[in-house]
Design a protein around this motif. Structure first.
Motif, PDB file in Angstrom:
ATOM      1  N   TYR A 135     -26.919   1.040 -37.203  1.00  0.00           N
ATOM      2  CA  TYR A 135     -26.800   1.689 -38.509  1.00  0.00           C
ATOM      3  C   TYR A 135     -26.962   0.689 -39.645  1.00  0.00           C
ATOM      4  O   TYR A 135     -27.591   0.995 -40.671  1.00  0.00           O
ATOM      5  CB  TYR A 135     -25.453   2.404 -38.635  1.00  0.00           C
ATOM      6  CG  TYR A 135     -25.458   3.467 -39.704  1.00  0.00           C
ATOM      7  CD1 TYR A 135     -25.735   4.784 -39.383  1.00  0.00           C
ATOM      8  CD2 TYR A 135     -25.207   3.149 -41.040  1.00  0.00           C
ATOM      9  CE1 TYR A 135     -25.757   5.768 -40.349  1.00  0.00           C
ATOM     10  CE2 TYR A 135     -25.225   4.123 -42.011  1.00  0.00           C
ATOM     11  CZ  TYR A 135     -25.501   5.427 -41.671  1.00  0.00           C
ATOM     12  OH  TYR A 135     -25.527   6.399 -42.649  1.00  0.00           O
ATOM     13  N   GLY A 139     -21.130  -6.045 -35.283  1.00  0.00           N
ATOM     14  CA  GLY A 139     -22.354  -5.304 -35.577  1.00  0.00           C
ATOM     15  C   GLY A 139     -23.095  -5.858 -36.771  1.00  0.00           C
ATOM     16  O   GLY A 139     -24.331  -5.964 -36.765  1.00  0.00           O
ATOM     17  N   TYR A 140     -22.353  -6.251 -37.810  1.00  0.00           N
ATOM     18  CA  TYR A 140     -22.988  -6.837 -38.986  1.00  0.00           C
ATOM     19  C   TYR A 140     -23.614  -8.190 -38.654  1.00  0.00           C
ATOM     20  O   TYR A 140     -24.717  -8.510 -39.116  1.00  0.00           O
ATOM     21  CB  TYR A 140     -21.971  -6.983 -40.112  1.00  0.00           C
ATOM     22  CG  TYR A 140     -22.545  -7.577 -41.369  1.00  0.00           C
ATOM     23  CD1 TYR A 140     -23.415  -6.855 -42.174  1.00  0.00           C
ATOM     24  CD2 TYR A 140     -22.221  -8.885 -41.752  1.00  0.00           C
ATOM     25  CE1 TYR A 140     -23.950  -7.398 -43.325  1.00  0.00           C
ATOM     26  CE2 TYR A 140     -22.748  -9.432 -42.899  1.00  0.00           C
ATOM     27  CZ  TYR A 140     -23.610  -8.685 -43.688  1.00  0.00           C
ATOM     28  OH  TYR A 140     -24.150  -9.245 -44.829  1.00  0.00           O
ATOM     29  N   ALA A 191     -21.576   6.489 -39.529  1.00  0.00           N
ATOM     30  CA  ALA A 191     -21.438   5.757 -38.271  1.00  0.00           C
ATOM     31  C   ALA A 191     -19.976   5.444 -37.986  1.00  0.00           C
ATOM     32  O   ALA A 191     -19.536   5.489 -36.828  1.00  0.00           O
ATOM     33  CB  ALA A 191     -22.259   4.467 -38.317  1.00  0.00           C
ATOM     34  N   LEU A 192     -19.198   5.128 -39.016  1.00  0.00           N
ATOM     35  CA  LEU A 192     -17.785   4.849 -38.830  1.00  0.00           C
ATOM     36  C   LEU A 192     -17.033   6.095 -38.362  1.00  0.00           C
ATOM     37  O   LEU A 192     -16.164   6.013 -37.488  1.00  0.00           O
ATOM     38  CB  LEU A 192     -17.173   4.319 -40.130  1.00  0.00           C
ATOM     39  CG  LEU A 192     -17.677   2.950 -40.606  1.00  0.00           C
ATOM     40  CD1 LEU A 192     -17.068   2.602 -41.960  1.00  0.00           C
ATOM     41  CD2 LEU A 192     -17.344   1.870 -39.582  1.00  0.00           C
ATOM     42  N   SER A 252     -16.041  -3.957 -34.210  1.00  0.00           N
ATOM     43  CA  SER A 252     -17.427  -3.464 -34.179  1.00  0.00           C
ATOM     44  C   SER A 252     -18.128  -3.710 -35.505  1.00  0.00           C
ATOM     45  O   SER A 252     -19.324  -4.024 -35.534  1.00  0.00           O
ATOM     46  CB  SER A 252     -17.451  -1.974 -33.833  1.00  0.00           C
ATOM     47  OG  SER A 252     -16.916  -1.731 -32.556  1.00  0.00           O
ATOM     48  N   ALA A 253     -17.393  -3.581 -36.613  1.00  0.00           N
ATOM     49  CA  ALA A 253     -17.994  -3.829 -37.925  1.00  0.00           C
ATOM     50  C   ALA A 253     -18.399  -5.291 -38.075  1.00  0.00           C
ATOM     51  O   ALA A 253     -19.507  -5.602 -38.522  1.00  0.00           O
ATOM     52  CB  ALA A 253     -17.019  -3.419 -39.032  1.00  0.00           C
ATOM     53  N   LEU A 296     -19.973  -1.161 -45.390  1.00  0.00           N
ATOM     54  CA  LEU A 296     -19.078  -0.193 -44.783  1.00  0.00           C
ATOM     55  C   LEU A 296     -19.057   1.149 -45.519  1.00  0.00           C
ATOM     56  O   LEU A 296     -19.073   2.208 -44.861  1.00  0.00           O
ATOM     57  CB  LEU A 296     -17.658  -0.766 -44.685  1.00  0.00           C
ATOM     58  CG  LEU A 296     -17.489  -1.909 -43.668  1.00  0.00           C
ATOM     59  CD1 LEU A 296     -16.041  -2.363 -43.614  1.00  0.00           C
ATOM     60  CD2 LEU A 296     -17.958  -1.479 -42.287  1.00  0.00           C
ATOM     61  N   LEU A 344     -22.879   0.370 -34.779  1.00  0.00           N
ATOM     62  CA  LEU A 344     -22.847  -0.123 -36.157  1.00  0.00           C
ATOM     63  C   LEU A 344     -23.984  -1.099 -36.413  1.00  0.00           C
ATOM     64  O   LEU A 344     -24.525  -1.146 -37.529  1.00  0.00           O
ATOM     65  CB  LEU A 344     -21.502  -0.778 -36.439  1.00  0.00           C
ATOM     66  CG  LEU A 344     -20.312   0.178 -36.525  1.00  0.00           C
ATOM     67  CD1 LEU A 344     -19.052  -0.558 -36.920  1.00  0.00           C
ATOM     68  CD2 LEU A 344     -20.572   1.321 -37.498  1.00  0.00           C
ATOM     69  N   ILE A 366     -13.012  -0.334 -34.705  1.00  0.00           N
ATOM     70  CA  ILE A 366     -13.754  -0.299 -35.961  1.00  0.00           C
ATOM     71  C   ILE A 366     -13.829  -1.687 -36.579  1.00  0.00           C
ATOM     72  O   ILE A 366     -14.886  -2.116 -37.075  1.00  0.00           O
ATOM     73  CB  ILE A 366     -13.109   0.714 -36.932  1.00  0.00           C
ATOM     74  CG1 ILE A 366     -13.344   2.147 -36.428  1.00  0.00           C
ATOM     75  CG2 ILE A 366     -13.673   0.548 -38.342  1.00  0.00           C
ATOM     76  CD1 ILE A 366     -12.698   3.208 -37.288  1.00  0.00           C
ATOM     77  N   THR A 389     -28.615   6.908 -36.755  1.00  0.00           N
ATOM     78  CA  THR A 389     -28.484   5.648 -36.029  1.00  0.00           C
ATOM     79  C   THR A 389     -29.734   5.395 -35.181  1.00  0.00           C
ATOM     80  O   THR A 389     -30.185   6.254 -34.448  1.00  0.00           O
ATOM     81  CB  THR A 389     -27.262   5.674 -35.124  1.00  0.00           C
ATOM     82  OG1 THR A 389     -26.098   5.859 -35.916  1.00  0.00           O
ATOM     83  CG2 THR A 389     -27.133   4.360 -34.369  1.00  0.00           C
ATOM     84  N   ALA A 395     -22.054   2.962 -44.488  1.00  0.00           N
ATOM     85  CA  ALA A 395     -22.063   3.272 -43.057  1.00  0.00           C
ATOM     86  C   ALA A 395     -20.978   4.272 -42.679  1.00  0.00           C
ATOM     87  O   ALA A 395     -20.582   4.347 -41.509  1.00  0.00           O
ATOM     88  CB  ALA A 395     -21.888   1.989 -42.245  1.00  0.00           C
TER      89      ALA A 395
END
Length: 274
Positions: A158, A92-93, A192-193, A88-89, A186, A155, A85, A270, A189
């Motif tokens: 999303y 992904g961001y 998605a999380l 990926s956060a 977050l 992520l 998490i 997503t 999201a």
């Protein structure tokens, strides 16, 4: 008009029957496993037995030493999920919002990792873990899957559904990138999380490959490894085996039932880009 309504009613009824039939086919093996786990010793199914008992669960729990296995699997699954998490956060961001040279190429590399089987990488991973003196440790079960391309892509997709105007407003108020990610992106999201959490936790809970290859110490046994060893010892005792299978499966089933609404919402939204 009445004929149209009648046709729609029949179509809805047919869809319901198809859905119920599919659900029954999917759930039938679970029902058989659950009922068999209550049967007496020497039986092959618990469906027609009158002497159902809970003794199978107590015996399976004690003989399989599932308490230690549950603790190990929970620790590994939570640690891997937290790492995925987090990574990926951030990744992904960055791929969704930051403009930098090579972003599309990097995204393609991330997607390419999805088609590479983990078994193909086991030898170099094993050598790296051995070089770092992490074989037969919890790190050998955590680090190989601490980063996952699926979570990054999930992520990233999303984050792209969230309006950029929210970030611009926060930037005007003086928020930096990390504050925007933590306080705005977050929380929005969450579906998605939750989806990533369920995928990762369930995948790690059901993983047999890593504990089998990277560990040999009995105190590092996970649930799936304990279940495999239990199956070898009690091959002919079906009620006891099914009780052990139910014990190993029940936590992830409960976890999925708790987060299924957010999971469905995360999967449904997503990939939809504003």
């Amino acid at each position: 008009m009445s004929k149209l309504n009648w046709n729609l009613k029949n179509a809805n009824l047919l869809s319901l029957l198809v859905a119920l039939t599919g659900a029954f086919i999917v759930l039938l093996p679970l029902i058989v496993v659950f009922l068999t786990s209550f049967g007496g010793a020497g039986t092959t199914t618990g469906v027609s037995q009158n002497n159902w008992t809970l003794a199978n669960y107590r015996e399976a729990w004690e003989r399989g030493k599932f308490l230690l296995a549950f603790a190990n699997s929970t620790l590994v699954a939570i640690a891997v999920t937290a790492f995925q998490i987090f990574t990926s956060a951030l990744a992904g961001y960055a791929l969704a919002r930051l403009k930098f040279r090579g972003r599309q190429a990097l995204l393609l590399v991330v997607l390419a990792t999805l088609v590479i089987p983990f078994q193909l990488l086991v030898i170099p991973i094993f050598l790296v873990l051995k070089w770092g003196h992490m074989i037969n440790t919890y790190w050998a079960l955590i680090l190989p899957t601490a980063v996952n391309g699926f979570g990054i892509f999930l992520l990233r997709q999303y984050f792209q559904t969230i309006p950029v105007e929210l970030e611009e407003a926060a930037a005007i108020d003086g928020a930096n990138r990390l504050q925007i990610l933590w306080r705005i992106m977050l929380p929005l999201a969450r579906p998605a999380l939750v989806t990533l959490f369920l995928f990762t936790f369930i995948g790690e809970w059901n993983d047999l490959f890593k504990p089998l290859v990277f560990t040999t110490r009995p105190e590092l046994r996970t649930v799936q490894l304990a279940l495999a060893e239990f199956q070898e010892q009690f091959t002919n005792n079906w009620p006891l085996m099914m009780a052990a299978v139910t014990i190993a499966t029940l936590p992830v089933m409960v976890l999925f039932l708790i987060g299924q609404r957010q999971f469905i919402q995360g999967i449904a939204t997503t990939g939809i880009k504003n």
